[in-house]
Design an enzyme around this catalytic site. Structure first.
Site, short mmCIF file in Angstrom:
data_model
loop_
_atom_site.label_atom_id
_atom_site.label_comp_id
_atom_site.label_asym_id
_atom_site.label_seq_id
_atom_site.Cartn_x
_atom_site.Cartn_y
_atom_site.Cartn_z
N TYR A 1 44.31 39.71 59.79
CA TYR A 1 44.15 38.33 60.26
C TYR A 1 42.71 38.07 60.70
O TYR A 1 42.18 36.98 60.52
CB TYR A 1 45.11 38.04 61.42
CG TYR A 1 46.56 37.97 60.97
CD1 TYR A 1 47.10 36.79 60.47
CD2 TYR A 1 47.39 39.09 61.04
CE1 TYR A 1 48.43 36.73 60.04
CE2 TYR A 1 48.71 39.04 60.63
CZ TYR A 1 49.22 37.85 60.12
OH TYR A 1 50.53 37.80 59.70
N ARG B 1 61.69 29.79 68.26
CA ARG B 1 62.04 28.40 67.94
C ARG B 1 63.49 28.14 67.60
O ARG B 1 63.93 27.01 67.60
CB ARG B 1 61.17 27.92 66.77
CG ARG B 1 59.74 27.61 67.19
CD ARG B 1 58.82 27.55 66.00
NE ARG B 1 58.70 28.87 65.41
CZ ARG B 1 57.97 29.17 64.35
NH1 ARG B 1 57.29 28.21 63.74
NH2 ARG B 1 57.92 30.39 63.89
N ARG C 1 61.62 38.94 67.61
CA ARG C 1 61.54 37.48 67.78
C ARG C 1 62.80 36.90 68.42
O ARG C 1 63.22 35.80 68.06
CB ARG C 1 61.30 36.78 66.44
CG ARG C 1 59.90 36.92 65.90
CD ARG C 1 58.94 35.92 66.55
NE ARG C 1 57.57 36.18 66.11
CZ ARG C 1 56.95 35.50 65.15
NH1 ARG C 1 57.53 34.49 64.58
NH2 ARG C 1 55.73 35.82 64.81
N ASP D 1 51.63 37.57 71.69
CA ASP D 1 51.38 37.62 70.24
C ASP D 1 50.38 38.72 69.92
O ASP D 1 49.51 39.04 70.74
CB ASP D 1 50.84 36.28 69.74
CG ASP D 1 51.01 36.16 68.23
OD1 ASP D 1 52.09 35.75 67.79
OD2 ASP D 1 50.07 36.51 67.49
N ARG E 1 58.23 25.45 75.43
CA ARG E 1 56.94 25.40 74.72
C ARG E 1 56.33 24.01 74.83
O ARG E 1 55.12 23.86 75.03
CB ARG E 1 57.12 25.78 73.25
CG ARG E 1 55.77 25.98 72.56
CD ARG E 1 55.88 26.17 71.08
NE ARG E 1 56.51 25.03 70.45
CZ ARG E 1 56.71 24.90 69.14
NH1 ARG E 1 56.36 25.88 68.33
NH2 ARG E 1 57.29 23.82 68.65
O1 CP3 Z 1 59.65 39.17 69.31
C1 CP3 Z 1 59.49 38.46 70.32
O2 CP3 Z 1 60.38 37.71 70.78
C2 CP3 Z 1 58.18 38.60 71.08
C3 CP3 Z 1 57.12 37.72 70.77
C4 CP3 Z 1 56.33 37.88 69.48
C5 CP3 Z 1 55.72 36.76 68.84
N1 CP3 Z 1 54.93 37.22 67.83
C6 CP3 Z 1 55.89 35.36 69.25
C7 CP3 Z 1 55.56 34.29 68.29
C8 CP3 Z 1 55.94 39.02 68.78
C9 CP3 Z 1 56.35 40.47 68.97
C10 CP3 Z 1 55.05 38.59 67.74
C11 CP3 Z 1 54.37 39.52 66.79
C12 CP3 Z 1 53.56 38.96 65.70
N2 CP3 Z 1 52.75 37.87 65.73
C13 CP3 Z 1 53.44 39.57 64.43
C14 CP3 Z 1 54.09 40.87 64.00
C15 CP3 Z 1 55.53 40.72 63.68
C16 CP3 Z 1 55.85 39.78 62.55
O3 CP3 Z 1 56.49 38.77 62.83
O4 CP3 Z 1 55.46 40.08 61.42
C17 CP3 Z 1 52.56 38.77 63.67
C18 CP3 Z 1 52.15 39.01 62.23
C19 CP3 Z 1 52.11 37.71 64.52
C20 CP3 Z 1 51.13 36.64 64.18
C21 CP3 Z 1 51.77 35.31 64.19
N3 CP3 Z 1 52.19 34.66 65.33
C22 CP3 Z 1 52.06 34.50 63.06
C23 CP3 Z 1 51.78 34.88 61.63
C24 CP3 Z 1 52.66 33.36 63.56
C25 CP3 Z 1 53.05 32.15 62.77
C26 CP3 Z 1 54.34 32.35 62.06
C27 CP3 Z 1 55.45 31.72 62.81
O5 CP3 Z 1 56.51 32.33 62.94
O6 CP3 Z 1 55.23 30.56 63.24
C28 CP3 Z 1 52.77 33.48 64.98
C29 CP3 Z 1 53.37 32.51 65.91
C30 CP3 Z 1 54.45 33.00 66.82
N4 CP3 Z 1 54.44 34.19 67.50
C31 CP3 Z 1 55.62 32.28 67.20
C32 CP3 Z 1 56.31 33.07 68.12
C33 CP3 Z 1 57.58 32.74 68.85
C34 CP3 Z 1 55.96 30.88 66.75
C35 CP3 Z 1 55.07 29.94 67.49
C36 CP3 Z 1 55.71 28.64 67.85
O7 CP3 Z 1 56.43 28.58 68.86
O8 CP3 Z 1 55.44 27.68 67.14
#
Ligand code: CP3
Length: 328
Positions: free
Chosen positions: A136, A14, A10, A60, A23
């Protein structure tokens, strides 16, 4: 000793003001994922700031369910929502053959990135492991313990097995296309493997991951594959041996001395700073960086967090960690 390579899960997100701005411009999170120009821009933002050794594609793990035909949306401040999969009939309706094609904008992002990144910066493509993606798909949202998917796997085992097959094949095709577009490394996120008892872990985390790695190799993919079975604990050595991943991500709960004894001679370890220490900062954070690097001295190792950067992380702490990894 020379410093280990460093990147952070990540690393785009944010906690960076420039991410929030981009975004906003995109409209929403999914719009950002599907806009190759803006998605490559946010992928590059942390590289410009910190000069990480690797860049991870901005996308994602839930894009695959959407590409398979399941409705996906993100509720602001709450996370993902999907229309829950209820039975074998819903599994049979998923579009395995069309999924990889539906994600063509992602490959465009990868190819923009490969030509914009410095040659020495590796580009990591990724996907979720079948188990974690399925949790999910079945619950329709994040849950504290993934009870809906665990129960589904006990009660409707054939349908769950069919869902694993769908996810192995569609994810293999998706990752193949990422590699063809320029990804140098792949990471498989199995964020929820730690909720499974041993037999279920073997059945739903190890077996589908092994099948996915085998399928990728059969399709001619030769790049290194990192597995990240979060919460796997004492099942990590078995996961590494049976899945044939090339490297393994360690979450913050994995004891360093145990990992060095049980894993470091068999695979490349990656991890495992607590993301909350990155929020707290200060001497405790820097000492923890030293402890991790010293533990893996002389072993193949990649410095990372034990899970993703959280939004409240001060950006300057990230810079301090990278500096500490490189100049100790
Ligand atoms: O790591 C990186 O920089 C690459 C991008 C990346 C994202 N999600 C962007 C993201 C990667 C590799 C993921 C993987 C991901 N997504 C996982 C596995 C890793 C982990 O974190 O456990 C999972 C379970 C998801 C599913 C997901 N996406 C959830 C549960 C959420 C909401 C939680 C949160 O942090 O808001 C997301 C949203 C998400 N994916 C965001 C980002 C940057 C936040 C979205 C936003 O900008 O509001």
């Amino acid at each position: 000793m020379s410093p280990p390579p460093v990147w952070l899960m990540r690393q785009a997100g944010r906690y960076l003001p420039e991410y929030r701005e981009t975004r906003e411009k995109a409209g929403g999170f999914l719009d950002l994922c599907f806009d190759p120009k803006l998605a490559s821009e946010v992928t590059l933002q942390p590289i410009r700031r910190y000069g990480f050794d690797a860049s991870i594609l901005f996308a994602d793990i839930l894009l695959i369910p959407q590409a398979l035909g399941q409705k996906l949306w993100f509720e602001t401040g709450e996370g993902p929502r999907l229309e829950p999969l209820e039975d074998g009939k819903a599994v049979a309706a998923l579009d395995v053959d069309g999924a990889a094609d539906a994600l063509s904008s992602i490959y465009e992002t990868v190819s923009i990135l490969r030509s914009s990144l410095p040659g020495e910066t590796d580009l990591i493509g990724f996907a979720g492991s079948p188990w974690t993606v399925a949790t999910y798909m079945i619950a329709g949202r994040g849950t504290p313990d993934q009870a809906p998917a665990r129960l589904f796997a006990y009660q409707q085992r054939d349908a769950f097995e069919a869902l694993m097959d769908v996810l192995v094949e569609s994810t293999a095709q998706y990752l193949l296309r990422q590699v063809q577009a320029g990804a140098d490394i792949l990471q498989l996120f199995d964020t929820w493997s730690g909720v499974l008892p041993e037999d279920e872990f073997a059945r739903w985390s190890i077996a589908p991951t092994k099948a996915l790695v085998e399928r990728l190799r059969a399709l001619g993919v030769t790049v290194p594959i990192i597995g990240f079975p979060k919460g796997a604990g004492p099942l990590l050595p078995r996961y590494v041996a049976e899945t044939a991943v090339d490297a393994v991500g360690l979450d913050p709960s994995v004891p360093l001395s145990w990992a060095v004894a049980e894993l470091a001679d068999k695979t490349v370890c990656q991890g495992n700073l607590d993301p909350l220490l990155l929020v707290a900062g200060g001497d405790k954070m820097l000492k923890a960086v030293d402890t991790i690097i010293e533990a893996f001295d002389g072993k193949p190792f990649v410095f990372n967090l034990g899970h993703g950067i959280v939004p409240q992380t001060p950006p300057e702490h990230v810079g301090q960690v990278v500096e500490r990894v490189r100049n100790r």
